[in-house]
Design a protein around this motif. Structure first.
Motif, PDB file in Angstrom:
ATOM      1  N   LYS A 126       9.838  47.792  11.492  1.00  0.00           N
ATOM      2  CA  LYS A 126      10.129  47.237  10.160  1.00  0.00           C
ATOM      3  C   LYS A 126       9.737  45.761  10.113  1.00  0.00           C
ATOM      4  O   LYS A 126       9.141  45.284   9.125  1.00  0.00           O
ATOM      5  CB  LYS A 126      11.603  47.415   9.845  1.00  0.00           C
ATOM      6  N   ARG A 127      10.050  45.025  11.165  1.00  0.00           N
ATOM      7  CA  ARG A 127       9.714  43.593  11.201  1.00  0.00           C
ATOM      8  C   ARG A 127       8.200  43.386  11.169  1.00  0.00           C
ATOM      9  O   ARG A 127       7.712  42.485  10.470  1.00  0.00           O
ATOM     10  CB  ARG A 127      10.303  42.955  12.462  1.00  0.00           C
ATOM     11  N   THR A 129       5.981  45.308   9.826  1.00  0.00           N
ATOM     12  CA  THR A 129       5.492  45.607   8.477  1.00  0.00           C
ATOM     13  C   THR A 129       5.675  44.404   7.562  1.00  0.00           C
ATOM     14  O   THR A 129       4.778  44.047   6.786  1.00  0.00           O
ATOM     15  CB  THR A 129       6.220  46.831   7.909  1.00  0.00           C
ATOM     16  N   TRP A 130       6.835  43.754   7.666  1.00  0.00           N
ATOM     17  CA  TRP A 130       7.079  42.592   6.815  1.00  0.00           C
ATOM     18  C   TRP A 130       6.228  41.395   7.219  1.00  0.00           C
ATOM     19  O   TRP A 130       5.889  40.559   6.370  1.00  0.00           O
ATOM     20  CB  TRP A 130       8.562  42.256   6.784  1.00  0.00           C
ATOM     21  N   GLU A 131       5.854  41.305   8.489  1.00  0.00           N
ATOM     22  CA  GLU A 131       4.887  40.275   8.879  1.00  0.00           C
ATOM     23  C   GLU A 131       3.581  40.484   8.120  1.00  0.00           C
ATOM     24  O   GLU A 131       2.967  39.531   7.623  1.00  0.00           O
ATOM     25  CB  GLU A 131       4.637  40.316  10.386  1.00  0.00           C
ATOM     26  N   ILE A 133       3.214  42.170   5.222  1.00  0.00           N
ATOM     27  CA  ILE A 133       3.442  41.963   3.788  1.00  0.00           C
ATOM     28  C   ILE A 133       3.442  40.478   3.448  1.00  0.00           C
ATOM     29  O   ILE A 133       2.903  40.061   2.414  1.00  0.00           O
ATOM     30  CB  ILE A 133       4.757  42.642   3.357  1.00  0.00           C
ATOM     31  N   ARG A 134       4.018  39.660   4.323  1.00  0.00           N
ATOM     32  CA  ARG A 134       4.051  38.218   4.053  1.00  0.00           C
ATOM     33  C   ARG A 134       2.657  37.588   4.094  1.00  0.00           C
ATOM     34  O   ARG A 134       2.465  36.477   3.576  1.00  0.00           O
ATOM     35  CB  ARG A 134       4.983  37.522   5.043  1.00  0.00           C
ATOM     36  N   HIS A 235       4.981  50.232   2.708  1.00  0.00           N
ATOM     37  CA  HIS A 235       5.316  49.881   1.327  1.00  0.00           C
ATOM     38  C   HIS A 235       4.040  49.778   0.502  1.00  0.00           C
ATOM     39  O   HIS A 235       2.967  49.445   1.034  1.00  0.00           O
ATOM     40  CB  HIS A 235       6.061  48.545   1.256  1.00  0.00           C
ATOM     41  N   VAL A 246       6.458  44.005  -4.001  1.00  0.00           N
ATOM     42  CA  VAL A 246       6.698  45.287  -3.326  1.00  0.00           C
ATOM     43  C   VAL A 246       7.358  46.236  -4.312  1.00  0.00           C
ATOM     44  O   VAL A 246       8.442  45.946  -4.821  1.00  0.00           O
ATOM     45  CB  VAL A 246       7.564  45.094  -2.070  1.00  0.00           C
TER      46      VAL A 246
END
Length: 249
Positions: A126-127, A129-131, A133-134, A235, A246
Protein backbone atom coordinates in the motif's frame (compact mmCIF):
# COMPACT_ATOMS: atom_id res chain seq x y z
CA UNK A 1 -9.34 8.90 -21.36
CA UNK A 2 -8.53 12.53 -20.78
CA UNK A 3 -10.87 14.49 -18.52
CA UNK A 4 -11.92 17.73 -20.18
CA UNK A 5 -14.93 18.82 -18.13
CA UNK A 6 -16.70 18.35 -14.82
CA UNK A 7 -19.36 16.04 -16.27
CA UNK A 8 -16.70 13.56 -17.39
CA UNK A 9 -15.05 13.71 -13.98
CA UNK A 10 -18.30 13.02 -12.18
CA UNK A 11 -19.02 10.02 -14.41
CA UNK A 12 -15.56 8.66 -13.67
CA UNK A 13 -16.04 9.27 -9.96
CA UNK A 14 -19.32 7.34 -10.08
CA UNK A 15 -17.64 4.33 -11.69
CA UNK A 16 -14.76 4.56 -9.22
CA UNK A 17 -17.18 4.66 -6.31
CA UNK A 18 -18.83 1.41 -7.41
CA UNK A 19 -15.39 -0.24 -7.62
CA UNK A 20 -14.35 0.92 -4.17
CA UNK A 21 -17.63 -0.01 -2.47
CA UNK A 22 -17.49 -3.52 -3.96
CA UNK A 23 -13.80 -3.92 -3.07
CA UNK A 24 -14.36 -2.86 0.54
CA UNK A 25 -17.47 -5.03 0.99
CA UNK A 26 -15.60 -8.05 -0.30
CA UNK A 27 -12.65 -7.28 1.98
CA UNK A 28 -14.97 -7.01 4.98
CA UNK A 29 -16.35 -10.48 4.20
CA UNK A 30 -12.91 -12.12 3.99
CA UNK A 31 -12.67 -14.90 6.56
CA UNK A 32 -11.50 -18.51 6.77
CA UNK A 33 -14.06 -20.83 5.19
CA UNK A 34 -15.49 -18.47 2.59
CA UNK A 35 -14.99 -19.45 -1.05
CA UNK A 36 -13.74 -17.12 -3.74
CA UNK A 37 -17.05 -17.65 -5.56
CA UNK A 38 -18.94 -16.41 -2.49
CA UNK A 39 -16.71 -13.36 -2.33
CA UNK A 40 -17.30 -12.71 -6.01
CA UNK A 41 -21.08 -12.84 -5.52
CA UNK A 42 -20.81 -10.08 -2.91
CA UNK A 43 -19.05 -7.87 -5.43
CA UNK A 44 -21.47 -8.86 -8.20
CA UNK A 45 -24.50 -7.90 -6.11
CA UNK A 46 -23.11 -4.41 -5.47
CA UNK A 47 -22.05 -3.88 -9.08
CA UNK A 48 -25.39 -4.99 -10.48
CA UNK A 49 -27.37 -2.91 -7.97
CA UNK A 50 -25.47 0.17 -9.12
CA UNK A 51 -26.36 -0.50 -12.75
CA UNK A 52 -22.72 -1.20 -13.59
CA UNK A 53 -21.12 -4.11 -15.41
CA UNK A 54 -18.02 -6.18 -14.72
CA UNK A 55 -15.27 -4.76 -16.93
CA UNK A 56 -13.25 -8.01 -17.29
CA UNK A 57 -16.38 -9.98 -18.15
CA UNK A 58 -17.45 -7.31 -20.64
CA UNK A 59 -14.01 -6.84 -22.19
CA UNK A 60 -12.39 -10.28 -22.03
CA UNK A 61 -15.29 -12.67 -21.37
CA UNK A 62 -13.76 -13.32 -17.93
CA UNK A 63 -15.65 -16.14 -16.14
CA UNK A 64 -16.44 -14.11 -13.02
CA UNK A 65 -17.37 -10.59 -11.97
CA UNK A 66 -14.17 -9.75 -10.08
CA UNK A 67 -10.64 -11.18 -10.08
CA UNK A 68 -9.66 -12.92 -6.83
CA UNK A 69 -6.10 -14.22 -6.54
CA UNK A 70 -4.88 -16.33 -3.61
CA UNK A 71 -1.30 -17.00 -2.45
CA UNK A 72 0.61 -18.33 -5.47
CA UNK A 73 -1.78 -16.49 -7.80
CA UNK A 74 -0.72 -12.87 -8.33
CA UNK A 75 -3.39 -11.63 -10.74
CA UNK A 76 -6.57 -12.45 -12.67
CA UNK A 77 -7.59 -15.38 -10.46
CA UNK A 78 -10.95 -16.87 -11.42
CA UNK A 79 -13.51 -17.06 -8.59
CA UNK A 80 -14.57 -20.61 -7.80
CA UNK A 81 -14.74 -23.22 -5.07
CA UNK A 82 -11.34 -22.44 -3.56
CA UNK A 83 -11.79 -22.06 0.20
CA UNK A 84 -9.97 -19.20 1.93
CA UNK A 85 -7.88 -20.28 4.92
CA UNK A 86 -6.32 -18.37 7.81
CA UNK A 87 -2.98 -16.94 6.75
CA UNK A 88 -3.88 -16.71 3.07
CA UNK A 89 -2.78 -13.73 1.01
CA UNK A 90 -5.77 -12.62 -1.09
CA UNK A 91 -5.90 -10.00 -3.82
CA UNK A 92 -9.27 -8.51 -4.81
CA UNK A 93 -9.36 -6.67 -8.14
CA UNK A 94 -12.58 -4.87 -9.13
CA UNK A 95 -13.14 -3.02 -12.39
CA UNK A 96 -16.46 -1.85 -13.78
CA UNK A 97 -18.14 -0.05 -16.64
CA UNK A 98 -20.83 2.46 -15.68
CA UNK A 99 -22.46 4.75 -18.21
CA UNK A 100 -19.72 4.09 -20.74
CA UNK A 101 -16.89 4.89 -18.31
CA UNK A 102 -14.44 2.35 -16.85
CA UNK A 103 -12.65 2.43 -13.48
CA UNK A 104 -10.31 -0.08 -11.84
CA UNK A 105 -9.06 -0.79 -8.33
CA UNK A 106 -7.42 -3.58 -6.34
CA UNK A 107 -6.01 -4.41 -2.93
CA UNK A 108 -4.31 -7.28 -1.14
CA UNK A 109 -5.23 -8.65 2.28
CA UNK A 110 -3.80 -11.10 4.79
CA UNK A 111 -6.54 -13.29 6.27
CA UNK A 112 -6.13 -13.41 10.04
CA UNK A 113 -2.84 -12.74 11.81
CA UNK A 114 -0.68 -14.77 9.44
CA UNK A 115 3.06 -14.57 8.80
CA UNK A 116 4.55 -11.25 10.03
CA UNK A 117 6.55 -11.02 6.78
CA UNK A 118 3.30 -11.12 4.81
CA UNK A 119 1.73 -8.52 7.09
CA UNK A 120 4.67 -6.20 6.38
CA UNK A 121 4.43 -6.95 2.65
CA UNK A 122 0.75 -5.95 2.61
CA UNK A 123 1.48 -2.78 4.56
CA UNK A 124 4.38 -1.86 2.29
CA UNK A 125 2.48 -2.71 -0.90
CA UNK A 126 0.00 0.00 0.00
CA UNK A 127 2.83 2.41 0.86
CA UNK A 128 4.58 1.72 -2.44
CA UNK A 129 1.39 2.46 -4.36
CA UNK A 130 1.04 5.83 -2.65
CA UNK A 131 4.67 6.63 -3.44
CA UNK A 132 3.71 6.19 -7.08
CA UNK A 133 0.50 8.20 -6.75
CA UNK A 134 2.38 11.10 -5.16
CA UNK A 135 4.60 11.22 -8.28
CA UNK A 136 1.57 11.88 -10.52
CA UNK A 137 1.33 15.44 -11.81
CA UNK A 138 0.38 16.74 -15.23
CA UNK A 139 3.49 17.72 -17.17
CA UNK A 140 5.73 15.33 -15.21
CA UNK A 141 7.39 12.26 -16.68
CA UNK A 142 5.49 8.98 -16.50
CA UNK A 143 8.80 7.37 -15.53
CA UNK A 144 8.69 9.26 -12.25
CA UNK A 145 5.99 6.88 -11.01
CA UNK A 146 8.16 3.81 -11.47
CA UNK A 147 11.21 5.62 -10.14
CA UNK A 148 9.39 6.49 -6.90
CA UNK A 149 8.08 2.96 -6.46
CA UNK A 150 11.45 1.47 -7.31
CA UNK A 151 13.23 3.64 -4.74
CA UNK A 152 10.77 2.46 -2.09
CA UNK A 153 11.23 -1.20 -3.07
CA UNK A 154 15.04 -0.95 -2.98
CA UNK A 155 15.04 0.80 0.38
CA UNK A 156 12.89 -1.89 1.99
CA UNK A 157 14.37 -4.95 0.26
CA UNK A 158 11.53 -5.89 -2.10
CA UNK A 159 11.39 -6.83 -5.76
CA UNK A 160 8.86 -5.62 -8.34
CA UNK A 161 7.14 -7.54 -11.11
CA UNK A 162 8.23 -5.96 -14.37
CA UNK A 163 5.76 -7.45 -16.84
CA UNK A 164 2.51 -6.29 -15.23
CA UNK A 165 2.14 -2.55 -15.69
CA UNK A 166 -0.24 0.27 -14.96
CA UNK A 167 -2.42 1.43 -17.86
CA UNK A 168 -4.78 4.08 -19.11
CA UNK A 169 -8.43 3.58 -18.23
CA UNK A 170 -11.74 5.39 -18.71
CA UNK A 171 -12.91 4.97 -22.29
CA UNK A 172 -12.01 1.28 -22.00
CA UNK A 173 -10.59 -1.05 -19.35
CA UNK A 174 -7.12 -0.93 -20.89
CA UNK A 175 -6.86 2.47 -22.52
CA UNK A 176 -4.03 4.68 -23.75
CA UNK A 177 -1.36 5.10 -22.52
CA UNK A 178 -0.59 1.40 -22.42
CA UNK A 179 2.07 -0.28 -20.29
CA UNK A 180 2.96 2.42 -17.76
CA UNK A 181 5.92 0.97 -15.84
CA UNK A 182 5.67 0.78 -12.07
CA UNK A 183 9.37 0.00 -11.87
CA UNK A 184 12.39 2.09 -12.93
CA UNK A 185 12.54 2.12 -16.74
CA UNK A 186 15.07 4.34 -18.49
CA UNK A 187 13.34 3.86 -21.83
CA UNK A 188 10.12 5.52 -20.61
CA UNK A 189 10.12 9.08 -22.03
CA UNK A 190 6.42 9.99 -22.12
CA UNK A 191 4.94 12.84 -20.11
CA UNK A 192 1.66 12.98 -18.21
CA UNK A 193 -1.01 14.99 -20.00
CA UNK A 194 -3.34 17.19 -17.98
CA UNK A 195 -6.54 15.27 -17.17
CA UNK A 196 -5.06 11.89 -18.11
CA UNK A 197 -6.85 8.95 -16.46
CA UNK A 198 -4.81 5.86 -15.60
CA UNK A 199 -4.08 3.33 -12.89
CA UNK A 200 -1.18 3.13 -10.47
CA UNK A 201 -0.75 -0.54 -9.55
CA UNK A 202 2.66 -1.86 -8.53
CA UNK A 203 3.19 -5.55 -7.75
CA UNK A 204 5.53 -5.67 -4.74
CA UNK A 205 7.13 -9.02 -3.93
CA UNK A 206 9.42 -10.93 -1.61
CA UNK A 207 11.50 -12.01 -4.59
CA UNK A 208 9.42 -12.49 -7.73
CA UNK A 209 10.31 -10.59 -10.92
CA UNK A 210 7.57 -11.51 -13.38
CA UNK A 211 4.12 -13.02 -13.77
CA UNK A 212 3.61 -16.16 -15.83
CA UNK A 213 0.65 -18.29 -16.89
CA UNK A 214 -0.66 -20.57 -14.17
CA UNK A 215 0.06 -24.30 -14.54
CA UNK A 216 -3.61 -24.97 -15.33
CA UNK A 217 -3.39 -22.61 -18.35
CA UNK A 218 -6.91 -21.30 -17.87
CA UNK A 219 -6.16 -18.26 -20.00
CA UNK A 220 -6.38 -15.76 -17.14
CA UNK A 221 -4.66 -16.69 -13.86
CA UNK A 222 -1.06 -15.56 -13.40
CA UNK A 223 1.58 -16.82 -10.97
CA UNK A 224 4.80 -15.20 -9.72
CA UNK A 225 8.23 -16.29 -10.96
CA UNK A 226 10.34 -17.06 -9.03
CA UNK A 227 7.58 -18.19 -6.71
CA UNK A 228 7.30 -15.65 -3.90
CA UNK A 229 4.59 -13.80 -2.02
CA UNK A 230 3.40 -10.81 -4.06
CA UNK A 231 0.85 -8.06 -3.40
CA UNK A 232 -0.89 -5.53 -5.60
CA UNK A 233 -2.68 -2.31 -4.74
CA UNK A 234 -4.36 -0.26 -7.44
CA UNK A 235 -6.18 3.05 -7.79
CA UNK A 236 -7.59 4.93 -10.75
CA UNK A 237 -6.26 8.49 -10.82
CA UNK A 238 -6.69 11.69 -12.79
CA UNK A 239 -3.58 13.83 -13.36
CA UNK A 240 -3.83 17.54 -12.50
CA UNK A 241 -1.21 20.29 -12.06
CA UNK A 242 -1.63 19.86 -8.28
CA UNK A 243 -1.19 16.09 -8.32
CA UNK A 244 -3.43 13.05 -8.57
CA UNK A 245 -7.17 12.97 -8.01
CA UNK A 246 -7.91 9.43 -6.78
CA UNK A 247 -11.40 8.24 -7.75
CA UNK A 248 -11.31 4.76 -6.18
CA UNK A 249 -10.69 5.58 -2.50
Amino acid sequence: MTIENEEQLQRLRAAGRVCSVARDAMAAALRPGITTAELDRIGATIIEAAGARSAPALTYDFPGTTCISVNEEVAHGIPGERVIAAGDLVNIDVSVELGGVFADTGASFLVGAGDPRLARLVRDGKRATWEGIRAVRSGSELAGIGDAIGAFARKHGYSLLTNLASHGVGDSLHDEPREIPTWPDRSERRRIADGLVFTVEPFLSLGAREAIDAPQHDGFTLHARPRAATVQFEHTVVATPRGAVVVTL
